[in-house]
Design a protein around this motif. Structure first.
Motif, mmCIF file in Angstrom:
data_model
loop_
_atom_site.group_PDB
_atom_site.id
_atom_site.type_symbol
_atom_site.label_atom_id
_atom_site.label_comp_id
_atom_site.label_asym_id
_atom_site.label_seq_id
_atom_site.Cartn_x
_atom_site.Cartn_y
_atom_site.Cartn_z
ATOM 1 N N GLN A 120 0.841 -1.232 0.147
ATOM 2 C CA GLN A 120 -0.111 0.165 0.006
ATOM 3 C C GLN A 120 0.792 1.379 0.036
ATOM 4 N N VAL A 121 0.380 2.330 -0.571
ATOM 5 C CA VAL A 121 1.157 3.251 -0.572
ATOM 6 C C VAL A 121 1.072 3.827 0.713
ATOM 7 N N GLY A 122 2.390 4.543 1.249
ATOM 8 C CA GLY A 122 2.278 4.835 2.785
ATOM 9 C C GLY A 122 2.953 3.747 3.533
ATOM 10 N N SER A 123 2.997 2.436 3.012
ATOM 11 C CA SER A 123 3.893 1.301 3.523
ATOM 12 C C SER A 123 5.423 1.746 3.941
ATOM 13 N N HIS A 124 5.925 1.418 4.941
ATOM 14 C CA HIS A 124 7.249 1.254 5.337
ATOM 15 C C HIS A 124 8.098 0.174 5.156
ATOM 16 N N LEU A 125 9.366 0.302 4.354
ATOM 17 C CA LEU A 125 10.167 -0.749 4.354
ATOM 18 C C LEU A 125 11.624 -0.134 4.857
ATOM 19 N N THR A 126 12.322 -1.337 5.597
ATOM 20 C CA THR A 126 13.518 -1.062 6.218
ATOM 21 C C THR A 126 14.587 -1.988 5.687
ATOM 22 N N MET A 127 15.829 -1.529 5.353
ATOM 23 C CA MET A 127 16.948 -2.266 4.811
ATOM 24 C C MET A 127 17.973 -1.771 5.901
ATOM 25 N N GLY A 128 18.201 -2.785 6.726
ATOM 26 C CA GLY A 128 19.492 -2.401 7.594
ATOM 27 C C GLY A 128 19.204 -0.964 8.469
ATOM 28 N N GLU A 129 19.972 0.058 8.581
ATOM 29 C CA GLU A 129 19.436 1.051 9.057
ATOM 30 C C GLU A 129 18.686 2.152 8.332
ATOM 31 N N CYS A 130 18.370 1.929 7.147
ATOM 32 C CA CYS A 130 17.536 2.658 5.979
ATOM 33 C C CYS A 130 16.118 2.367 6.328
ATOM 34 N N GLU A 131 15.533 3.546 5.956
ATOM 35 C CA GLU A 131 14.020 3.352 5.961
ATOM 36 C C GLU A 131 13.293 4.149 4.637
ATOM 37 N N ILE A 132 12.425 3.530 4.018
ATOM 38 C CA ILE A 132 11.773 4.046 2.809
ATOM 39 C C ILE A 132 10.147 3.689 2.822
ATOM 40 N N ILE A 133 9.594 4.932 2.617
ATOM 41 C CA ILE A 133 8.193 4.744 2.512
ATOM 42 C C ILE A 133 7.580 4.922 0.787
ATOM 43 N N ILE A 134 6.678 3.813 0.843
ATOM 44 C CA ILE A 134 6.051 3.624 -0.591
ATOM 45 C C ILE A 134 5.493 5.010 -0.864
ATOM 46 N N SER A 135 5.753 5.297 -2.122
ATOM 47 C CA SER A 135 5.079 6.491 -2.545
ATOM 48 C C SER A 135 4.062 6.490 -3.702
ATOM 49 N N GLN A 136 4.351 5.452 -4.559
ATOM 50 C CA GLN A 136 3.600 5.223 -5.985
ATOM 51 C C GLN A 136 3.803 3.865 -6.315
ATOM 52 N N LEU A 137 2.547 3.536 -6.767
ATOM 53 C CA LEU A 137 2.435 2.296 -7.463
ATOM 54 C C LEU A 137 2.322 2.307 -8.836
ATOM 55 N N GLY A 138 3.168 1.794 -9.606
ATOM 56 C CA GLY A 138 3.398 1.980 -10.970
ATOM 57 C C GLY A 138 3.425 3.141 -11.681
ATOM 58 N N LYS A 139 3.058 3.525 -12.660
ATOM 59 C CA LYS A 139 3.432 4.820 -13.203
ATOM 60 C C LYS A 139 2.563 5.056 -14.617
ATOM 61 N N ILE A 140 2.012 5.956 -15.037
ATOM 62 C CA ILE A 140 1.471 6.228 -16.289
ATOM 63 C C ILE A 140 2.688 6.614 -17.350
ATOM 64 N N CYS A 141 2.709 6.021 -18.182
ATOM 65 C CA CYS A 141 3.716 6.216 -19.384
ATOM 66 C C CYS A 141 3.018 6.693 -20.613
ATOM 67 N N THR A 175 12.666 -5.549 5.427
ATOM 68 C CA THR A 175 11.781 -5.953 6.565
ATOM 69 C C THR A 175 10.490 -4.906 6.342
ATOM 70 N N ILE A 176 9.234 -5.704 6.058
ATOM 71 C CA ILE A 176 8.082 -4.841 6.076
ATOM 72 C C ILE A 176 7.356 -4.634 7.466
ATOM 73 N N PRO A 177 7.348 -3.719 8.394
ATOM 74 C CA PRO A 177 7.088 -3.754 9.751
ATOM 75 C C PRO A 177 5.454 -3.464 9.838
ATOM 76 N N GLY A 178 4.899 -3.171 8.538
ATOM 77 C CA GLY A 178 3.635 -3.251 8.669
ATOM 78 C C GLY A 178 2.831 -1.734 9.157
ATOM 79 N N LYS A 179 3.883 -0.805 9.120
ATOM 80 C CA LYS A 179 3.553 0.583 9.391
ATOM 81 C C LYS A 179 2.947 1.408 8.240
ATOM 82 N N ILE A 180 1.919 2.033 8.405
ATOM 83 C CA ILE A 180 1.576 2.762 7.283
ATOM 84 C C ILE A 180 1.267 4.249 7.589
#
Length: 252
Positions: free
Chosen positions: A82-103, A140-145
């Protein structure tokens, strides 16, 4: 196991990326030395190795990085996030901001690879905590939105009012990120943008900046609330229609 299968960067947009063993994620920018980095909502791109394998089974000679993705994952159902989902990789954190794209046009990747799976199965994110990442790292997908917001305006209005609009949105809603969607010269892409934001991205708060008061007809599929004249609902998204910066959230 959910892991980083490959890390890829390029010095130009729209091109196949080269694989590297490790890199640095920079907060609010993206991957170091990558052309897609910047202060916008598509700082880092992801594509699953499983998607690449599917294209290889169709006969395409493609490998990780060929679809211009930064991080190739293995074991994760990216399109199920889901957009807004958190991903962690080691000490890094990324929040998903977009699914796919319009070309809108066939890109260099399409012509080089014969197809482009990114519009269908690629996802994008913003870096909220930087650090070093390497191939083989666990994801890791911690489940935080987190809350999300989108601003729709013309390029001219973005240049003149964008900073002030973003400040007010941040003060009132504190979203994880604010994406900007630019209207074309005759606003012909407004319906397409609204459909994407409400049906695919499912953005929490959408701000439609309408100084001329001419976008009302595009909201025919939205439910107008009875007690707040500038507030509309569609699916899980709330749309704020404002003609001035001061009007934004003034009655919410």
């Amino acid at each position: 196991m959910n892991t980083i299968k490959a890390i890829s960067i390029s010095d130009r947009k729209g091109m196949r990326k080269k694989n590297i063993d490790s890199s640095t994620l920079i907060e609010n920018f993206g991957l170091k030395n990558d052309a897609h980095g910047g202060k916008w909502h598509r700082q880092v791109s992801f594509l699953a190795q499983e998607s690449i394998n599917f294209m290889r089974e169709k006969g395409l000679d493609v490998v990780a990085g060929n679809f211009a993705e930064n991080i190739t994952t293995e074991g994760i159902n990216l399109v199920g996030l889901q957009v807004g989902s958190h991903l962690t990789m080691g000490e890094c954190e990324i929040i998903i901001s977009q699914l796919g794209k319009i070309c809108h046009n066939r890109c260099a990747i399409y012509h080089q690879a014969g197809d482009c799976v990114m519009p269908r199965e690629g996802i994008f994110g913003v870096v909220t905590r930087g650090g070093r990442i390497s191939v083989g790292d666990t994801i890791t997908i911690p489940g935080k939105i987190s809350a999300t917001a989108a601003l729709i305006a013309t390029g001219n209005d973005e240049n003149e009012f964008g900073e002030e609009l973003r400040r007010k949105i941040t003060e009132k809603k504190a979203p994880a990120f604010i994406r900007f969607d630019s209207l074309d010269d005759k606003n012909r892409n407004l319906t397409q943008i609204l459909t994407d934001l409400t049906e695919t991205q499912k953005i929490d708060d959408i701000i439609l900046f309408d100084p001329a008061g001419s976008y009302g007809l595009a909201l025919s599929g939205f439910e107008k609330t009875d007690h707040k004249k500038n507030l509309y609902k569609k699916n899980s998204s709330t749309l704020h229609l404002c003609r001035t910066v001061d009007e934004l959230f003034s009655v919410t």
